[in-house]
Design an enzyme around this catalytic site. Structure first.
Site, PDB file in Angstrom:
ATOM      1  CE1 TYR A  68      -3.662  -2.527   0.611  1.00  0.00           C
ATOM      2  CE2 TYR A  68      -2.217  -3.382   2.321  1.00  0.00           C
ATOM      3  CZ  TYR A  68      -3.326  -3.519   1.506  1.00  0.00           C
ATOM      4  OH  TYR A  68      -4.090  -4.647   1.588  1.00  0.00           O
ATOM      5  CG  ASP A 126      -1.179  -9.934   0.986  1.00  0.00           C
ATOM      6  OD1 ASP A 126      -0.947 -10.923   0.252  1.00  0.00           O
ATOM      7  OD2 ASP A 126      -0.632  -8.833   0.817  1.00  0.00           O
TER       8      ASP A 126
END
Length: 304
Positions: free
Chosen positions: A15, A127
């Protein structure tokens, strides 16, 4: 964010950029994660800010501490405790890549402790991979990035256009299921367990179909007999090649019978039959006694 002095860039996550930084007042080293999203033009969604703020309540010895969340000027900064190394770098830097079996057992137990704690608070990671398992140099392993997938989703590519790895992704996600459970994290832990033992990724696929076929070649192509409901999944094809299951002796020859049994339970096709983190911790593989991080853990909430 003026209180933090950036020391160096230490990574680029899914991110955004991660910096090693120092608190100018206290001298404390922190990991500063600057979230950069496609939707930055309109700012960070308030739902994401709420989700992330809740993660400050997740306090456990095997979860990276989120010290603060700062939202300003259409950007989101997350301030974490600083740890020097991740599991992937650690394995890459050792001569043979695989870890000594007592270390594998300790790390696996700690991962299961951290995941069990998060799951009991209804937080799924989605994840998990060696890159976001951090080591403190004292034998503890900690989970990073818990809860970010729920706040931001898991993109196909990072903001720098790197492909987000599929190697640890559960088959129900690869087959297009929109509904998944805590079992997706258990699958990832199974993949990480095997990798710690052998020094090699268990299913190193380079596309979604390659990922599925690597799983099928090892565990056998799933059928209604082995995974009830699989043929109804959005991306299931009746034309998938029919591979038969390999023996675990081929995959993790150095692991004893209890370890092999636990690995099989972590890698069950049917998510409803996959072992839970809590049950896995009671598996005979971990007796007698296993080395765990300290047990004092607290949570500011009991549900999401």
């Amino acid at each position: 964010m003026d209180v933090f002095q950036k020391v160096e860039k230490i990574g680029e996550g899914t991110y955004g950029v991660v910096y090693k930084a120092r608190n100018k007042v206290t001298g404390q080293l922190v990991a500063l994660k600057k979230i950069r999203l496609d939707l930055e033009a309109e700012g960070v969604p308030s739902t994401a800010v709420r989700e992330i703020s809740l993660l400050k309540e997740l306090k456990h010895p095997n979860i990276i501490k989120l010290l603060d969340v700062v939202h300003r000027e259409k950007k989101l900064y997350m301030v974490f405790e600083f740890l020097t190394q991740d599991l992937k770098r650690h394995m890459d830097s050792s001569p043979t890549s695989e870890l000594p079996l007592p270390v594998v057992k300790s790390y696996l137990a700690q991962l299961l402790e951290g995941v069990s704690f998060c799951h009991s608070h209804r937080v799924i990671h989605r994840d998990l991979k060696p890159q976001n398992l951090l080591l403190d140099g004292l034998g503890a392993i900690k989970l990073a990035d818990f809860g970010l997938a729920r706040a931001f989703g898991v993109p196909l590519r990072t903001y720098t256009h790197e492909v987000v790895t599929l190697w640890y992704r559960a088959p129900e996600i690869l087959l297009g299921s929109k509904f998944y459970s805590t079992a997706v994290d258990i699958w990832s832990i199974g993949c990480i367990f095997a990798e710690m033992v052998t020094g090699k990724a268990l299913f190193p696929g380079d596309s979604e179909i390659d990922q599925l076929f690597r799983i099928f070649r090892t565990l056998g192509t799933p059928s209604e007999a082995t995974w009830p409901g699989v043929s109804q999944m959005p991306d299931y094809q009746s034309s998938f090649p029919k591979w038969s299951r390999k023996g675990l002796e081929e995959i993790v020859p150095s692991l004893g019978p209890e370890g092999k049994d636990l690995l099989l339970r972590l890698l069950q096709y049917d998510p409803s039959q996959r072992i839970s983190a809590k049950t896995a911790l009671a598996h005979p593989y971990f007796s007698p006694g296993h080395s765990l991080a300290p047990q004092q853990c607290t949570a500011g909430r009991s549900s999401r």
